[in-house]
Design an enzyme around this catalytic site. Sequence first.
Site, PDB file in Angstrom:
ATOM      1  N   ASP A 205      26.165 -28.951  39.884  1.00 16.28           N
ATOM      2  CA  ASP A 205      26.168 -30.104  39.607  1.00 16.28           C
ATOM      3  C   ASP A 205      27.341 -29.701  38.676  1.00 16.28           C
ATOM      4  OD1 ASP A 205      25.146 -28.926  37.375  1.00 16.28           O
ATOM      5  OD2 ASP A 205      22.493 -30.378  37.249  1.00 16.28           O
ATOM      6  N   ASP A 207      26.585 -31.180  34.096  1.00 16.79           N
ATOM      7  CA  ASP A 207      26.024 -31.482  33.370  1.00 16.79           C
ATOM      8  C   ASP A 207      26.975 -32.248  31.866  1.00 16.79           C
ATOM      9  OD1 ASP A 207      23.417 -30.268  34.466  1.00 16.79           O
ATOM     10  OD2 ASP A 207      24.694 -28.918  34.490  1.00 16.79           O
ATOM     11  N   ASP A 300      24.353 -35.058  36.337  1.00 14.61           N
ATOM     12  CA  ASP A 300      23.062 -35.524  34.864  1.00 14.61           C
ATOM     13  C   ASP A 300      23.287 -35.983  33.612  1.00 14.61           C
ATOM     14  OD1 ASP A 300      21.445 -34.537  36.753  1.00 14.61           O
ATOM     15  OD2 ASP A 300      21.424 -32.579  35.680  1.00 14.61           O
TER      16      ASP A 300
HETATM   17  P1  8DG Z   1      24.066 -25.191  37.588  1.00 14.30           P
HETATM   18  O1  8DG Z   1      24.350 -26.486  37.536  1.00 14.30           O
HETATM   19  O2  8DG Z   1      25.804 -24.325  37.264  1.00 14.30           O
HETATM   20  O3  8DG Z   1      23.539 -24.608  38.779  1.00 14.30           O
HETATM   21  O4  8DG Z   1      24.101 -24.423  36.737  1.00 14.30           O
HETATM   22  P2  8DG Z   1      23.503 -24.721  35.212  1.00 14.30           P
HETATM   23  O5  8DG Z   1      24.310 -26.066  34.868  1.00 14.30           O
HETATM   24  O6  8DG Z   1      22.885 -23.800  34.124  1.00 14.30           O
HETATM   25  O7  8DG Z   1      22.174 -25.340  35.748  1.00 14.30           O
HETATM   26  P3  8DG Z   1      21.390 -27.045  35.513  1.00 14.30           P
HETATM   27  O8  8DG Z   1      19.936 -26.699  36.921  1.00 14.30           O
HETATM   28  O9  8DG Z   1      21.954 -28.028  35.970  1.00 14.30           O
HETATM   29  O10 8DG Z   1      20.481 -26.838  34.357  1.00 14.30           O
HETATM   30  C1  8DG Z   1      21.167 -27.256  32.743  1.00 14.30           C
HETATM   31  C2  8DG Z   1      20.593 -26.842  32.096  1.00 14.30           C
HETATM   32  O11 8DG Z   1      19.573 -27.686  31.456  1.00 14.30           O
HETATM   33  C3  8DG Z   1      19.170 -25.337  32.159  1.00 14.30           C
HETATM   34  O12 8DG Z   1      18.868 -24.434  31.308  1.00 14.30           O
HETATM   35  C4  8DG Z   1      18.122 -26.310  32.422  1.00 14.30           C
HETATM   36  C5  8DG Z   1      18.090 -27.619  31.677  1.00 14.30           C
HETATM   37  N1  8DG Z   1      17.294 -28.863  32.109  1.00 14.30           N
HETATM   38  C6  8DG Z   1      16.432 -28.952  31.029  1.00 14.30           C
HETATM   39  N2  8DG Z   1      15.711 -30.196  31.619  1.00 14.30           N
HETATM   40  C7  8DG Z   1      16.115 -30.625  32.481  1.00 14.30           C
HETATM   41  C8  8DG Z   1      15.396 -30.710  33.502  1.00 14.30           C
HETATM   42  O13 8DG Z   1      15.104 -31.891  33.910  1.00 14.30           O
HETATM   43  N3  8DG Z   1      16.666 -30.690  35.527  1.00 14.30           N
HETATM   44  C9  8DG Z   1      17.375 -29.767  35.386  1.00 14.30           C
HETATM   45  N4  8DG Z   1      17.676 -29.214  36.170  1.00 14.30           N
HETATM   46  N5  8DG Z   1      16.998 -28.557  34.085  1.00 14.30           N
HETATM   47  C10 8DG Z   1      16.707 -29.112  32.701  1.00 14.30           C
HETATM   48  O14 8DG Z   1      16.507 -28.967  29.189  1.00 14.30           O
HETATM   49 MN    MN Z   2      24.603 -27.536  35.691  1.00 16.32          MN
HETATM   50 MN    MN Z   3      21.612 -29.948  36.048  1.00 16.92          MN
END
Ligand code: 8DG
Ligand code: MN
Ligand code: MN
Length: 376
Positions: A205, A207, A300
């Site tokens: 995703d 962020d 997000d």
């Molecule tokens: P990716 O998207 O490439 O798979 O990896 P990422 O960007 O490291 O993972 P992510 O699932 O998008 O999460 C990014 C960071 O945000 C991770 O360190 C955890 C943090 N995070 C929060 N709150 C929340 C939440 O409510 N949901 C999610 N999914 N992540 C959160 O601090």
């Molecule tokens: Mn992410």
């Molecule tokens: Mn995310």
Amino acid sequence: AANSLNIGGIRISPYACQRRTTLKNYNQKLTDAFEILVENYEFNENKEFCLAFGRAASMLKCLPFTVVQVNDTEGLPWMGEQVKEITEDILEEGESSKVKAVLNDENYRSIKLFTSVFGVGLKTSDKWYKMGLRTLEEVKCNKNLTLTRMQKAGFLYYDDLISSVSKAEADAATQIVQDTVWKILPDAVVTLTGGFRRGKQAGHDVDFLITVPGSRQEEELLHTVIDIWKTQELLLYYDLIESTFENTKLPSRKVDALDHFQKCFAILKVHKERVNEGSAVQSKVFAEEETKDWKAIRVDLVVTPFQHYAFALLGWTGSRQFERDLRRYATHEKKMMLDNHALYDKTKKIFLSAANEEEIFSHLGLDYLEPWERNA
Ligand code: 8DG
Ligand code: MN
Ligand code: MN
């Protein structure tokens, strides 16, 4: 730290927040294997083994060399008996029978498949598995199931969402977010967080963290952004969650607790013409009328009051293992409580404020790690 170990002249801490972990992984074969086990233990809710293999994988990711014999890991933190056994199998046989068994396990395969759908968590996957369902087709055809709005979107855009988001696509999404936010509030700060901020070239995703220097202006922002995207027909799905944050609340004790900021989990329609892949422009010669000219991308959006921005940025940049260890370090080494909102010193009984990430590291007595060094 006092409990760091000394290996070949390199001091290696048991805390990921005291290790510089870039994306250069010399031990990917091992860490991939461990992460499959972590996932399986997560599915089976075996917290202890989940942690054990997660920490071992994270430890191997920071090593500046490839482990070629079990001896190479001698003295490293988190290399327990189980971990050593599997390491030995992989180094000697080229593979681990335990990992292979997981990959062939019907439960693992089904849960992995079901949770690959946006909106489907462990609980739902478990239910479907116990109903005897094994494929996504079987789920889709089952008339007895009621899917949530989120899960319906997950199935509708499944093919797009399962293919990872490229850096170019993340940049295109950033453009869309910035365009809209700055149209409303030109002073707003829009920051790419998550894996892309850590330098990853692909993600599941995109962020974003949004804040507005000054005060209170951010509260209506997300609502307005959503309204604009709706009229532009760019929103394929969204779930807006209002803030439940109170300034007086102490940081959460739970390591994996979600934060209380206003946020929006969305699926954005990103037109391919907005994506600058760097290679030759896609040929339109064979493009037909019905060719889909956009991709569904998970986004997000998190909105924070300005005084919490640094904490939110540190929390949303990840990696998850880095975040876990940062909080564990704060609690056990500093008697402080850290979460995405604040840092609280339990000895002095005060909140420690921070304008940027450097100040948070400094409060914790830690050397600063750049985002790309947090790939633990
Ligand atoms: P990716 O998207 O490439 O798979 O990896 P990422 O960007 O490291 O993972 P992510 O699932 O998008 O999460 C990014 C960071 O945000 C991770 O360190 C955890 C943090 N995070 C929060 N709150 C929340 C939440 O409510 N949901 C999610 N999914 N992540 C959160 O601090
Ligand atoms: Mn992410
Ligand atoms: Mn995310």
